[in-house]
Design a protein around this motif. Structure first.
Motif, PDB file in Angstrom:
ATOM      1  N   ILE A   4       9.929  -0.974  -0.366  1.00 43.34           N
ATOM      2  CA  ILE A   4       9.957  -0.675   1.072  1.00 43.34           C
ATOM      3  C   ILE A   4       8.976  -1.558   1.823  1.00 43.34           C
ATOM      4  O   ILE A   4       9.333  -2.186   2.825  1.00 43.34           O
ATOM      5  N   TYR A   5       7.743  -1.613   1.350  1.00 44.62           N
ATOM      6  CA  TYR A   5       6.729  -2.487   1.936  1.00 44.62           C
ATOM      7  C   TYR A   5       6.606  -3.723   1.042  1.00 44.62           C
ATOM      8  O   TYR A   5       5.864  -3.711   0.057  1.00 44.62           O
ATOM      9  N   LEU A   6       7.349  -4.751   1.381  1.00 41.08           N
ATOM     10  CA  LEU A   6       7.448  -5.924   0.531  1.00 41.08           C
ATOM     11  C   LEU A   6       6.101  -6.638   0.438  1.00 41.08           C
ATOM     12  O   LEU A   6       5.446  -6.877   1.469  1.00 41.08           O
ATOM     13  N   PRO A   7       5.657  -6.988  -0.770  1.00 41.08           N
ATOM     14  CA  PRO A   7       4.384  -7.720  -0.918  1.00 41.08           C
ATOM     15  C   PRO A   7       4.380  -9.059  -0.194  1.00 41.08           C
ATOM     16  O   PRO A   7       3.338  -9.530   0.243  1.00 41.08           O
ATOM     17  N   THR A   8       5.565  -9.681  -0.061  1.00 39.73           N
ATOM     18  CA  THR A   8       5.622 -10.967   0.633  1.00 39.73           C
ATOM     19  C   THR A   8       5.285 -10.830   2.114  1.00 39.73           C
ATOM     20  O   THR A   8       4.853 -11.799   2.738  1.00 39.73           O
ATOM     21  N   GLN A 230      -8.711  15.080  -2.134  1.00 43.00           N
ATOM     22  CA  GLN A 230      -8.505  13.697  -1.745  1.00 43.00           C
ATOM     23  C   GLN A 230      -7.715  12.981  -2.839  1.00 43.00           C
ATOM     24  O   GLN A 230      -7.723  13.388  -4.002  1.00 43.00           O
ATOM     25  N   THR A 231      -7.050  11.913  -2.439  1.00 46.22           N
ATOM     26  CA  THR A 231      -6.238  11.151  -3.374  1.00 46.22           C
ATOM     27  C   THR A 231      -6.128   9.713  -2.916  1.00 46.22           C
ATOM     28  O   THR A 231      -6.284   9.413  -1.728  1.00 46.22           O
ATOM     29  N   VAL A 232      -5.872   8.812  -3.870  1.00 44.68           N
ATOM     30  CA  VAL A 232      -5.655   7.395  -3.594  1.00 44.68           C
ATOM     31  C   VAL A 232      -4.332   6.999  -4.234  1.00 44.68           C
ATOM     32  O   VAL A 232      -4.078   7.326  -5.406  1.00 44.68           O
ATOM     33  N   PHE A 233      -3.516   6.298  -3.463  1.00 45.38           N
ATOM     34  CA  PHE A 233      -2.216   5.861  -3.971  1.00 45.38           C
ATOM     35  C   PHE A 233      -2.269   4.362  -4.227  1.00 45.38           C
ATOM     36  O   PHE A 233      -2.427   3.563  -3.294  1.00 45.38           O
ATOM     37  N   ILE A 234      -2.158   3.954  -5.492  1.00 49.30           N
ATOM     38  CA  ILE A 234      -2.215   2.552  -5.893  1.00 49.30           C
ATOM     39  C   ILE A 234      -1.101   2.284  -6.892  1.00 49.30           C
ATOM     40  O   ILE A 234      -1.062   2.891  -7.970  1.00 49.30           O
ATOM     41  N   THR A 280      -4.370  -2.703 -12.029  1.00 52.10           N
ATOM     42  CA  THR A 280      -3.746  -4.029 -11.868  1.00 52.10           C
ATOM     43  C   THR A 280      -3.269  -4.169 -10.427  1.00 52.10           C
ATOM     44  O   THR A 280      -2.067  -4.258 -10.163  1.00 52.10           O
ATOM     45  N   PRO A 281      -4.182  -4.179  -9.462  1.00 47.23           N
ATOM     46  CA  PRO A 281      -3.766  -4.211  -8.051  1.00 47.23           C
ATOM     47  C   PRO A 281      -3.307  -5.602  -7.614  1.00 47.23           C
ATOM     48  O   PRO A 281      -3.569  -6.610  -8.267  1.00 47.23           O
ATOM     49  N   ARG A 282      -2.639  -5.623  -6.489  1.00 49.96           N
ATOM     50  CA  ARG A 282      -2.303  -6.867  -5.816  1.00 49.96           C
ATOM     51  C   ARG A 282      -3.413  -7.183  -4.812  1.00 49.96           C
ATOM     52  O   ARG A 282      -3.783  -6.323  -4.007  1.00 49.96           O
ATOM     53  N   ILE A 283      -3.938  -8.397  -4.851  1.00 50.10           N
ATOM     54  CA  ILE A 283      -4.962  -8.797  -3.894  1.00 50.10           C
ATOM     55  C   ILE A 283      -4.309  -8.970  -2.524  1.00 50.10           C
ATOM     56  O   ILE A 283      -3.368  -9.750  -2.358  1.00 50.10           O
ATOM     57  N   GLY A 284      -4.806  -8.220  -1.540  1.00 50.33           N
ATOM     58  CA  GLY A 284      -4.287  -8.301  -0.190  1.00 50.33           C
ATOM     59  C   GLY A 284      -3.228  -7.282   0.162  1.00 50.33           C
ATOM     60  O   GLY A 284      -2.813  -7.199   1.319  1.00 50.33           O
ATOM     61  N   TYR A 285      -2.789  -6.480  -0.809  1.00 54.68           N
ATOM     62  CA  TYR A 285      -1.735  -5.491  -0.548  1.00 54.68           C
ATOM     63  C   TYR A 285      -2.368  -4.174  -0.090  1.00 54.68           C
ATOM     64  O   TYR A 285      -3.389  -3.747  -0.639  1.00 54.68           O
ATOM     65  N   PRO A 286      -1.788  -3.490   0.905  1.00 54.61           N
ATOM     66  CA  PRO A 286      -2.387  -2.245   1.405  1.00 54.61           C
ATOM     67  C   PRO A 286      -2.083  -1.047   0.518  1.00 54.61           C
ATOM     68  O   PRO A 286      -0.946  -0.834   0.106  1.00 54.61           O
ATOM     69  N   TYR A 287      -3.128  -0.284   0.219  1.00 57.74           N
ATOM     70  CA  TYR A 287      -3.000   0.985  -0.481  1.00 57.74           C
ATOM     71  C   TYR A 287      -3.550   2.090   0.425  1.00 57.74           C
ATOM     72  O   TYR A 287      -4.154   1.805   1.471  1.00 57.74           O
ATOM     73  N   VAL A 288      -3.358   3.339   0.032  1.00 56.54           N
ATOM     74  CA  VAL A 288      -3.657   4.465   0.919  1.00 56.54           C
ATOM     75  C   VAL A 288      -4.663   5.409   0.276  1.00 56.54           C
ATOM     76  O   VAL A 288      -4.550   5.746  -0.901  1.00 56.54           O
ATOM     77  N   TYR A 289      -5.630   5.816   1.089  1.00 58.71           N
ATOM     78  CA  TYR A 289      -6.599   6.857   0.703  1.00 58.71           C
ATOM     79  C   TYR A 289      -6.446   8.010   1.682  1.00 58.71           C
ATOM     80  O   TYR A 289      -6.517   7.817   2.910  1.00 58.71           O
ATOM     81  N   GLU A 296      -5.888   9.472   6.954  1.00 58.68           N
ATOM     82  CA  GLU A 296      -5.389   8.410   6.093  1.00 58.68           C
ATOM     83  C   GLU A 296      -6.094   7.094   6.391  1.00 58.68           C
ATOM     84  O   GLU A 296      -6.217   6.696   7.541  1.00 58.68           O
ATOM     85  N   HIS A 297      -6.535   6.429   5.334  1.00 60.16           N
ATOM     86  CA  HIS A 297      -7.178   5.124   5.430  1.00 60.16           C
ATOM     87  C   HIS A 297      -6.368   4.102   4.639  1.00 60.16           C
ATOM     88  O   HIS A 297      -5.904   4.405   3.540  1.00 60.16           O
ATOM     89  N   ILE A 298      -6.229   2.919   5.194  1.00 57.09           N
ATOM     90  CA  ILE A 298      -5.686   1.799   4.439  1.00 57.09           C
ATOM     91  C   ILE A 298      -6.850   1.113   3.728  1.00 57.09           C
ATOM     92  O   ILE A 298      -7.897   0.871   4.321  1.00 57.09           O
TER      93      ILE A 298
END
Length: 387
Positions: A4-8, A230-234, A280-289, A296-298
């Protein structure tokens, strides 16, 4: 969620297995890390085939490569370092000057220091700077002992953004995404340690509607202790905080909803048992806290690098906040002098949907003999710069 949220769209990297990557890199470059400075110097000489040089030849080579050679014979000794009054061009270089004592004598360094001092004063006063670097005295305290060898660990730079809200179905209803702070963390830090380092005004007080300004605000404080969920989605995983028995599982309704919508299969894990070097995150990709119900925080992993000798080598100091957004107090809408203490919503006496007022202005404009004037909702406001 990447379908849905394309890394490109975010120019993010591929999923990086950083622990293995940096371990392999440190083995490829053993010359750079570990050992004393004299041992490293001998290895450098051997690598450059200079170990047969005499001390006289090495001294002559050092003199030939000295930064004093950068000064032209015609360059004046009394080069002016005064900052022009109308100078507006700003340097994008860092505030810190990782240079030697000899380099500080260069006129370009002197000019840059003078320019930065002027800009820092004006930006503190007028608030034109995006973020402020915090002054951190690394490796200088006697209370801590260096326990990290350069090249044996890596550092994540994590950007945290301010909470935002938006209304679905309404165009341009979302707030602008604003930077809040930057956190540096080791690969051996737990994910829960990163979350605990995040500072948010929602943790200072509970936002509950009250009848008047005479209520005791102490009952609304310490929201983080009152509501520890609290939770983090990665990368398809909800990392929940399960340290408190009173914590609720924020991921359960989201996973159920995603299953019904056939969006994806999400999993659950505990943040207090998850090391950063296992991600194994993507550098520059938004995740949610997510915390405090709907705050909600990006967050993004903006950089990952092998720890170097000039970094802080004390593990107890990580994670640490290295920069914060320059922000000011929320002043009262009416007087414009006192900090706001109350949030007023849906008031028919204001053209705005929500306004911030101090106690005196709120009592004098919205109450007569302790009774409300008109219809409105009143909430205590906890300003992060005042709390």
């Amino acid at each position: 969620m990447e379908s849905i949220y394309l890394p490109t769209s975010y120019r993010s990297s591929k999923n990086l297995e950083t622990a293995g990557y940096f371990e392999k890199y440190s083995k490829m470059c053993p010359l750079t890390w570990g050992g004393s400075s004299s041992d490293n110097f001998c290895r450098i000489l051997e690598e450059m085939a200079l170990n047969d040089f005499s001390e006289v030849d090495l001294s002559a080579l050092g003199a030939s490569c000295s930064i004093n050679k950068l000064q032209l014979p015609s360059e004046p000794d009394n080069f002016p370092i005064e900052v022009p009054a109308r100078l507006s061009t700003k340097s994008k270089l860092d505030f810190y000057y990782p240079v030697t004592t000899e380099a500080t004598q260069l006129n370009v360094i002197k000019c840059k220091e003078a320019l930065e001092k002027k800009w820092i004063r004006s930006e503190f006063k007028f608030g034109s700077k995006r973020s402020l670097k915090l002054t951190i005295t690394d490796n200088m305290s006697n209370h801590f002992r260096n326990d990290i060898l350069p090249g044996t660990n890596f550092i994540y730079s994590i950007l945290i953004y301010r909470p935002f809200s938006m209304s679905m179905g309404q165009k341009h209803s979302g707030e602008k995404l604003r930077f809040a702070m930057e956190i540096e963390a080791l690969g051996t830090n737990l994910l829960s340690q990163i979350i605990d380092a995040i500072e948010c005004v929602s943790n200072y007080g509970v936002l509950k509607e009250v009848e008047n300004t005479k209520v005791n605000l102490k009952q609304f404080q310490n929201a983080k202790q009152e509501y520890p969920s609290q939770t983090v989605f990665i990368d398809g995983v909800f990392y929940n905080d399960t340290r408190s028995p009173d914590a609720e599982d924020y991921s359960e309704p989201v996973i159920k909803w995603a299953r019904e919508k056939n969006i994806g299969k999400f999993t659950v894990s505990a943040m207090e048992t998850t090391l950063l070097n296992t991600l194994t995150p993507r550098i520059g990709y938004p995740y949610v806290y997510i915390h405090q119900g709907n705050c909600e925080h990006i967050l993004t992993f903006s950089d990952a690098r092998l720890i170097q000798p000039n970094d802080c080598l004390v593990s107890e100091k990580y994670p640490r906040i290295v920069s914060v957004c320059r922000s000011t107090n929320v002043l009262c809408l009416i007087c414009g002098i006192a900090p706001s203490q109350w949030l007023v919503k849906k008031c028919d006496r204001f053209p705005q949907e929500k306004v911030f007022l101090c106690t005196d202005c709120c009592n004098s404009y919205l109450y007569i003999d302790g009774k409300k004037v008109g219809d409105f909702e009143l909430y205590p406001f906890f300003d992060e710069k005042v709390t």
